[in-house]
Write a protein that holds these residues in place. Structure first.
Motif, PDB file in Angstrom:
ATOM      1  N   TYR A  13       0.833  -1.207   0.000  1.00 51.84           N
ATOM      2  CA  TYR A  13       0.000   0.000   0.000  1.00 51.84           C
ATOM      3  C   TYR A  13       0.864   1.252   0.000  1.00 51.84           C
ATOM      4  O   TYR A  13       0.617   2.206  -0.755  1.00 51.84           O
ATOM      5  CB  TYR A  13      -0.916  -0.002   1.222  1.00 51.84           C
ATOM      6  CG  TYR A  13      -1.546   1.339   1.500  1.00 51.84           C
ATOM      7  CD1 TYR A  13      -2.604   1.807   0.719  1.00 51.84           C
ATOM      8  CD2 TYR A  13      -1.048   2.151   2.515  1.00 51.84           C
ATOM      9  CE1 TYR A  13      -3.163   3.050   0.952  1.00 51.84           C
ATOM     10  CE2 TYR A  13      -1.602   3.397   2.761  1.00 51.84           C
ATOM     11  CZ  TYR A  13      -2.655   3.845   1.983  1.00 51.84           C
ATOM     12  OH  TYR A  13      -3.202   5.081   2.218  1.00 51.84           O
ATOM     13  N   LYS A  14       1.914   1.250   0.839  1.00 50.63           N
ATOM     14  CA  LYS A  14       2.792   2.431   0.939  1.00 50.63           C
ATOM     15  C   LYS A  14       3.574   2.628  -0.355  1.00 50.63           C
ATOM     16  O   LYS A  14       3.764   3.767  -0.815  1.00 50.63           O
ATOM     17  CB  LYS A  14       3.758   2.251   2.107  1.00 50.63           C
ATOM     18  CG  LYS A  14       4.653   3.450   2.376  1.00 50.63           C
ATOM     19  CD  LYS A  14       3.839   4.633   2.856  1.00 50.63           C
ATOM     20  CE  LYS A  14       4.729   5.748   3.382  1.00 50.63           C
ATOM     21  NZ  LYS A  14       5.634   6.302   2.368  1.00 50.63           N
ATOM     22  N   HIS A  67       4.275   5.952  -5.409  1.00 49.52           N
ATOM     23  CA  HIS A  67       4.301   6.126  -6.866  1.00 49.52           C
ATOM     24  C   HIS A  67       3.207   7.089  -7.325  1.00 49.52           C
ATOM     25  O   HIS A  67       3.437   7.925  -8.218  1.00 49.52           O
ATOM     26  CB  HIS A  67       4.138   4.772  -7.561  1.00 49.52           C
ATOM     27  CG  HIS A  67       5.350   3.901  -7.483  1.00 49.52           C
ATOM     28  ND1 HIS A  67       6.570   4.276  -8.012  1.00 49.52           N
ATOM     29  CD2 HIS A  67       5.541   2.668  -6.945  1.00 49.52           C
ATOM     30  CE1 HIS A  67       7.451   3.320  -7.802  1.00 49.52           C
ATOM     31  NE2 HIS A  67       6.859   2.335  -7.147  1.00 49.52           N
ATOM     32  N   ILE A  68       2.037   7.002  -6.740  1.00 51.56           N
ATOM     33  CA  ILE A  68       0.948   7.908  -7.104  1.00 51.56           C
ATOM     34  C   ILE A  68       1.292   9.341  -6.699  1.00 51.56           C
ATOM     35  O   ILE A  68       1.051  10.295  -7.463  1.00 51.56           O
ATOM     36  CB  ILE A  68      -0.372   7.455  -6.461  1.00 51.56           C
ATOM     37  CG1 ILE A  68      -0.813   6.108  -7.043  1.00 51.56           C
ATOM     38  CG2 ILE A  68      -1.464   8.501  -6.666  1.00 51.56           C
ATOM     39  CD1 ILE A  68      -2.047   5.524  -6.388  1.00 51.56           C
ATOM     40  N   CYS A  69       1.869   9.498  -5.523  1.00 54.37           N
ATOM     41  CA  CYS A  69       2.270  10.838  -5.069  1.00 54.37           C
ATOM     42  C   CYS A  69       3.337  11.436  -5.982  1.00 54.37           C
ATOM     43  O   CYS A  69       3.344  12.647  -6.229  1.00 54.37           O
ATOM     44  CB  CYS A  69       2.776  10.771  -3.629  1.00 54.37           C
ATOM     45  SG  CYS A  69       1.473  10.533  -2.405  1.00 54.37           S
ATOM     46  N   ARG A  96       1.933  -0.600 -12.659  1.00 57.12           N
ATOM     47  CA  ARG A  96       1.459  -1.769 -13.409  1.00 57.12           C
ATOM     48  C   ARG A  96       2.093  -3.044 -12.865  1.00 57.12           C
ATOM     49  O   ARG A  96       1.429  -4.089 -12.759  1.00 57.12           O
ATOM     50  CB  ARG A  96       1.790  -1.583 -14.892  1.00 57.12           C
ATOM     51  CG  ARG A  96       1.015  -2.512 -15.825  1.00 57.12           C
ATOM     52  CD  ARG A  96       1.306  -2.201 -17.271  1.00 57.12           C
ATOM     53  NE  ARG A  96       0.765  -0.909 -17.669  1.00 57.12           N
ATOM     54  CZ  ARG A  96       1.506   0.156 -17.957  1.00 57.12           C
ATOM     55  NH1 ARG A  96       2.821   0.098 -17.885  1.00 57.12           N
ATOM     56  NH2 ARG A  96       0.928   1.281 -18.324  1.00 57.12           N
ATOM     57  N   ASN A  97       3.365  -2.980 -12.494  1.00 57.90           N
ATOM     58  CA  ASN A  97       4.045  -4.140 -11.911  1.00 57.90           C
ATOM     59  C   ASN A  97       3.486  -4.507 -10.540  1.00 57.90           C
ATOM     60  O   ASN A  97       3.652  -5.638 -10.084  1.00 57.90           O
ATOM     61  CB  ASN A  97       5.546  -3.875 -11.799  1.00 57.90           C
ATOM     62  CG  ASN A  97       6.221  -3.808 -13.153  1.00 57.90           C
ATOM     63  OD1 ASN A  97       5.728  -4.364 -14.138  1.00 57.90           O
ATOM     64  ND2 ASN A  97       7.359  -3.127 -13.227  1.00 57.90           N
ATOM     65  N   LEU A  98       2.833  -3.541  -9.913  1.00 53.86           N
ATOM     66  CA  LEU A  98       2.202  -3.791  -8.613  1.00 53.86           C
ATOM     67  C   LEU A  98       0.731  -4.176  -8.765  1.00 53.86           C
ATOM     68  O   LEU A  98      -0.049  -4.093  -7.821  1.00 53.86           O
ATOM     69  CB  LEU A  98       2.321  -2.542  -7.732  1.00 53.86           C
ATOM     70  CG  LEU A  98       3.751  -2.208  -7.271  1.00 53.86           C
ATOM     71  CD1 LEU A  98       3.816  -0.807  -6.704  1.00 53.86           C
ATOM     72  CD2 LEU A  98       4.246  -3.231  -6.258  1.00 53.86           C
ATOM     73  N   SER A  99       0.366  -4.581  -9.997  1.00 52.35           N
ATOM     74  CA  SER A  99      -0.984  -5.075 -10.311  1.00 52.35           C
ATOM     75  C   SER A  99      -2.055  -4.013 -10.174  1.00 52.35           C
ATOM     76  O   SER A  99      -3.219  -4.320  -9.863  1.00 52.35           O
ATOM     77  CB  SER A  99      -1.330  -6.280  -9.411  1.00 52.35           C
ATOM     78  OG  SER A  99      -0.372  -7.310  -9.560  1.00 52.35           O
ATOM     79  N   GLN A 100      -1.697  -2.760 -10.432  1.00 53.92           N
ATOM     80  CA  GLN A 100      -2.683  -1.686 -10.390  1.00 53.92           C
ATOM     81  C   GLN A 100      -3.275  -1.468 -11.782  1.00 53.92           C
ATOM     82  O   GLN A 100      -2.551  -1.474 -12.782  1.00 53.92           O
ATOM     83  CB  GLN A 100      -2.032  -0.395  -9.885  1.00 53.92           C
ATOM     84  CG  GLN A 100      -1.546  -0.482  -8.458  1.00 53.92           C
ATOM     85  CD  GLN A 100      -2.651  -0.889  -7.512  1.00 53.92           C
ATOM     86  OE1 GLN A 100      -3.622  -0.164  -7.311  1.00 53.92           O
ATOM     87  NE2 GLN A 100      -2.514  -2.061  -6.916  1.00 53.92           N
TER      88      GLN A 100
END
Length: 243
Positions: free
Chosen positions: A103-104, A109-111, A142-146
């Protein structure tokens, strides 16, 4: 015996050649880890490949190397553990529990995407850096399955605002209003714009002198104004003389 000797010589030759190839490869350096969750996977992957998997090192040596590659908070977490073999596995567990937080990592990455600096001067270099940063963060997510493929409209709303006025205007003009814009097309537009700017820089600037009217020096206007004043003065005197 002759066969065994031949095999032994071949094996030694292969090992020597393999060592020679490895000796000529560039040295792989492990970056210092300062506690940013999005960098933990890269750090621990390199550390495991270069240090943890090295059978020539015992756990005390591995722990010593691990400490040398940490700084700030990560180092504080394990620096008080005694320098013994058992502390090495304990250190890895502490770091994993603290920083291997999916989650962190996703949030970081989003931040990073949200905090990308705006393009105030749309040079080819600035545009390419902007595109590279976006692609890097999207690939990591994408590698984190998002499901980043479903975020196009949200990402476009955020990223378009970071363009300068001219770049934003050009992007809006080339949009097909009958189709839904996508982040892929947005990045393609920016890459084409950067390429066009680079290509145009290599072309000589055409001479523009023929398109301009030459303006005479200021002194000529002063002389002309003086002559006009004298002529008006003479005309006035002649008029009064007739009266």
């Amino acid at each position: 015996m002759s066969v065994n000797n031949t095999l032994s010589k071949c094996t030694n030759s292969i090992n020597e050649n393999h060592s020679y190839v490895r000796a000529n490869l560039p040295v792989i350096t492990i970056p210092l880890f300062s506690g940013k969750s999005s960098e933990y996977k890269t750090f621990i992957g390199l550390f495991n490949s270069l240090i943890d998997s090295d059978t020539r090192l015992d756990n005390i040596q591995k722990l010593y190397y691990l400490r040398n590659f940490l700084q700030d908070e990560p180092l504080c977490l394990i620096k008080n553990l005694p320098l013994i073999g058992e502390s090495y596995s304990e250190s890895l567990i502490i770091l994993k529990d603290r920083y291997d937080n999916k989650y962190k990592i996703i949030n970081d990455h989003i931040c990073t995407l949200l905090d990308l600096p705006p393009i105030t001067n749309s040079t080819a270099e600035n545009i390419r850096s902007f595109v590279c940063a976006i692609k890097q963060q999207l690939a990591a997510l994408r590698n984190l399955s998002q499901p980043v493929e479903k975020w196009d409209q949200i990402l476009l709303c955020i990223l378009i605002r970071k363009l300068d006025w001219f770049c934003n205007r050009e992007y809006q003009l080339q949009l097909n209003l009958k189709e839904e814009p996508s982040i892929i097309n947005f990045l393609v537009f920016l890459e084409k714009r950067a390429w066009a700017m680079e290509a145009s820089m290599t072309q000589p600037i055409p001479a523009l002198e023929e398109n301009f009217v030459r303006i005479p020096p200021v002194g000529i206007y002063r002389v002309a104004s003086y002559e006009l004043c004298d002529a008006l003065q003479e005309l006035s005197e002649l008029r009064f003389a007739k009266l």
